[in-house]
Scaffold this motif. Structure first.
Motif, PDB file in Angstrom:
ATOM      1  N   ASP A 138      -4.298   8.365 -13.532  1.00  0.00           N
ATOM      2  CA  ASP A 138      -3.035   7.669 -13.783  1.00  0.00           C
ATOM      3  C   ASP A 138      -3.274   6.165 -13.879  1.00  0.00           C
ATOM      4  OD1 ASP A 138      -1.300   9.877 -13.802  1.00  0.00           O
ATOM      5  OD2 ASP A 138      -1.167   9.893 -11.615  1.00  0.00           O
ATOM      6  N   SER A 139      -2.297   5.458 -14.439  1.00  0.00           N
ATOM      7  CA  SER A 139      -2.367   3.998 -14.491  1.00  0.00           C
ATOM      8  C   SER A 139      -1.325   3.423 -13.539  1.00  0.00           C
ATOM      9  CB  SER A 139      -2.124   3.491 -15.910  1.00  0.00           C
ATOM     10  OG  SER A 139      -0.906   4.006 -16.438  1.00  0.00           O
ATOM     11  N   VAL A 140      -1.732   2.359 -12.824  1.00  0.00           N
ATOM     12  CA  VAL A 140      -0.841   1.671 -11.887  1.00  0.00           C
ATOM     13  C   VAL A 140      -0.788   0.197 -12.267  1.00  0.00           C
ATOM     14  CG1 VAL A 140      -0.521   0.928  -9.492  1.00  0.00           C
ATOM     15  CG2 VAL A 140      -1.267   3.268  -9.979  1.00  0.00           C
ATOM     16  N   MET A 141       0.429  -0.335 -12.374  1.00  0.00           N
ATOM     17  CA  MET A 141       0.626  -1.754 -12.642  1.00  0.00           C
ATOM     18  C   MET A 141       1.365  -2.371 -11.465  1.00  0.00           C
ATOM     19  SD  MET A 141       2.764  -3.631 -15.730  1.00  0.00           S
ATOM     20  CE  MET A 141       1.778  -2.862 -17.022  1.00  0.00           C
ATOM     21  N   VAL A 142       0.954  -3.581 -11.080  1.00  0.00           N
ATOM     22  CA  VAL A 142       1.598  -4.312  -9.987  1.00  0.00           C
ATOM     23  C   VAL A 142       2.123  -5.629 -10.544  1.00  0.00           C
ATOM     24  CG1 VAL A 142       1.322  -5.340  -7.711  1.00  0.00           C
ATOM     25  CG2 VAL A 142       0.041  -3.253  -8.308  1.00  0.00           C
ATOM     26  N   VAL A 143       3.423  -5.861 -10.396  1.00  0.00           N
ATOM     27  CA  VAL A 143       4.069  -7.082 -10.878  1.00  0.00           C
ATOM     28  C   VAL A 143       4.423  -7.941  -9.671  1.00  0.00           C
ATOM     29  CG1 VAL A 143       6.009  -8.060 -12.159  1.00  0.00           C
ATOM     30  CG2 VAL A 143       4.983  -5.885 -12.898  1.00  0.00           C
ATOM     31  N   GLU A 145     -10.861  -9.955  -8.513  1.00  0.00           N
ATOM     32  CA  GLU A 145     -11.827  -9.841  -7.423  1.00  0.00           C
ATOM     33  C   GLU A 145     -11.532  -8.635  -6.540  1.00  0.00           C
ATOM     34  OE1 GLU A 145     -11.614 -13.500  -5.327  1.00  0.00           O
ATOM     35  OE2 GLU A 145     -12.397 -14.723  -6.993  1.00  0.00           O
ATOM     36  N   LEU A 146     -10.254  -8.277  -6.424  1.00  0.00           N
ATOM     37  CA  LEU A 146      -9.858  -7.137  -5.605  1.00  0.00           C
ATOM     38  C   LEU A 146      -9.981  -5.806  -6.344  1.00  0.00           C
ATOM     39  CD1 LEU A 146      -6.689  -8.523  -3.771  1.00  0.00           C
ATOM     40  CD2 LEU A 146      -9.028  -8.375  -2.933  1.00  0.00           C
ATOM     41  N   GLY A 147     -10.308  -5.863  -7.626  1.00  0.00           N
ATOM     42  CA  GLY A 147     -10.545  -4.630  -8.356  1.00  0.00           C
ATOM     43  C   GLY A 147      -9.611  -4.335  -9.506  1.00  0.00           C
ATOM     44  N   GLY A 155       0.814  -1.208   0.000  1.00  0.00           N
ATOM     45  CA  GLY A 155       0.000   0.000   0.000  1.00  0.00           C
ATOM     46  C   GLY A 155       0.840   1.248   0.000  1.00  0.00           C
ATOM     47  N   GLY A 156       1.955   1.229   0.767  1.00  0.00           N
ATOM     48  CA  GLY A 156       2.820   2.394   0.825  1.00  0.00           C
ATOM     49  C   GLY A 156       3.444   2.746  -0.509  1.00  0.00           C
ATOM     50  N   ALA A 157       3.780   1.723  -1.312  1.00  0.00           N
ATOM     51  CA  ALA A 157       4.340   1.991  -2.632  1.00  0.00           C
ATOM     52  C   ALA A 157       3.366   2.792  -3.494  1.00  0.00           C
ATOM     53  CB  ALA A 157       4.700   0.680  -3.326  1.00  0.00           C
ATOM     54  N   ALA A 205      -1.091  -3.724  -2.828  1.00  0.00           N
ATOM     55  CA  ALA A 205      -0.895  -2.587  -3.726  1.00  0.00           C
ATOM     56  C   ALA A 205      -2.091  -2.425  -4.660  1.00  0.00           C
ATOM     57  CB  ALA A 205       0.393  -2.771  -4.533  1.00  0.00           C
ATOM     58  N   VAL A 206      -2.595  -3.540  -5.193  1.00  0.00           N
ATOM     59  CA  VAL A 206      -3.793  -3.492  -6.044  1.00  0.00           C
ATOM     60  C   VAL A 206      -4.964  -2.907  -5.267  1.00  0.00           C
ATOM     61  CG1 VAL A 206      -5.524  -4.912  -7.240  1.00  0.00           C
ATOM     62  CG2 VAL A 206      -3.081  -5.394  -7.544  1.00  0.00           C
TER      63      VAL A 206
END
Length: 372
Positions: A194-199, A235-237, A181-183, A208-209
């Protein structure tokens, strides 16, 4: 006092851990808290990849060590110099204590506390060790050692929360949410457009998602090799999900790309998927010998930024109340990060599940009725 805890006897034993059993569960001696410390009855503790890294030997730590760094519990006793927390208070444990005196602590979360880091590396609390077994010292894990019925921790390692925050939720706030979450919240601070991607979709990546969606980000891309984790991310969005191969083939990019897997390959994937002018944020902890290949020319020519973010660049006392407010408002359903709850005696099997990529966040629940 005598407690029951899960002690890593040595790192690097072969898998499956259910057979080699590097972690033993048994009785230990726990000293009374010092003047700046608290005795906490543990209610819940999350099983994190950082625990697994110590078991594997990728994060060298002194052994024997009582594991567990993501935990929550009820304060039983407080040292004479602790004036702001009383017995009966629920607290979240945080794995990097902050002395609040060194220059690093003055960096607003960007740098880890030097004193806390030194204590963590030595396997002690800020002011020494409080664990022993048969007269021999047992090391503390990251100032917490939460895989036990009770723990002594420094006041700097906890954040109090209200009683309405369930123990399992409180525990996960202390690492998965602070880091992943902090990231998003602290480092990227994205606008909704904005767009956010989580790898990498372990507990940290899923957090983070979840946080990106809680902040109203309209496009959240989730990337992992495991299809079941991609399903869970939706499921988390998450609005889009890809395996790394499909991501590359489709040429998908994002403004903020957060690497949460702790591998050189994942970092390379995250960097390649960062758009021109965008930011790659890495929170994963790969093995010390790991190396990644990127193009310095790309950093310059495309005005890219790479940010390393330890513990999500968080200040727990500042940030955990923010996550609690989001949870209480229904915007950050932390409960959805928990893939299963287990008993302490299943800890070796839990490490196997984590190593196989078959768990997001397993949480150990402590039934203190067993002690009576």
């Amino acid at each position: 006092m005598r407690i029951v805890g899960a002690v890593l006897e040595e790192s690097g034993r072969p898998r499956p851990y259910a057979r080699s059993r590097p972690i033993t569960v048994g009785e230990l001696e726990l000293d009374d808290p010092g003047p700046t410390e608290l005795l906490v009855r543990i209610e819940a503790a999350g099983v994190c990849h950082s625990d697994l890294s110590v078991v594997e030997g990728n994060r060298p730590r002194p052994t024997p060590m009582l594991l567990g760094h993501e935990a929550a519990g009820i304060v039983v006793a407080a040292g004479d110099e602790v004036g702001d927390i009383s017995p009966g208070q629920r607290v979240v444990m945080c794995f990097l204590p902050r002395c609040e005196r060194c220059p690093d602590c003055a960096a607003g979360g960007r740098l880890p506390c030097a004193e806390g880091t030194a204590a963590n590396s030595a396997g002690t609390l800020l002011r020494g060790a409080r664990l022993s077994r048969s007269g021999r010292t047992v090391r503390h894990h990251l100032g917490v050692s939460g895989f036990a019925t009770h723990a002594v921790v420094d006041r700097a390692s906890v954040v109090p929360v209200d009683a309405d925050v369930p123990p399992a939720v409180a525990a996960v706030l202390g690492c998965a949410v602070l880091t992943g979450g902090g990231a998003v919240l602290t480092v990227a601070d994205p606008a909704p457009t904005d767009s956010v991607m989580v790898v990498g979709l372990g507990g940290v990546g899923m957090a983070a998602v979840l946080t990106a969606r809680a902040l109203g980000v309209e496009r959240v891309v989730a990337v992992d090799t495991a299809e079941d984790k991609l399903d869970r991310a939706r499921e988390l969005g998450a609005t889009e999900t890809y395996t790394p191969a499909r991501l590359t083939d489709a040429g998908i990019t994002a403004r903020y790309v957060i690497e949460c897997a702790g591998s050189a390959r994942a970092f390379e994937t995250a960097f390649a998927a960062t758009e021109s002018g965008g930011t790659t944020i890495t929170v994963g902890l790969p093995a010390p010998a790991a190396r990644a290949e990127i193009s310095p020319l790309t950093v310059t020519a495309e005005a890219r930024t790479i940010i390393g973010s330890y513990v999500g660049s968080s200040v727990p006392a500042r940030d955990i109340p923010r996550y609690v407010d989001l949870w209480r408002a229904g915007r950050l359903p932390v409960e959805k990060l928990i893939s299963s709850t287990i008993r302490l005696d299943r800890i070796n099997e839990a490490m196997d599940l984590l190593a196989d990529g078959r768990a997001v966040r397993q949480v150990i629940l402590f039934d203190h009725d067993d002690e009576r």
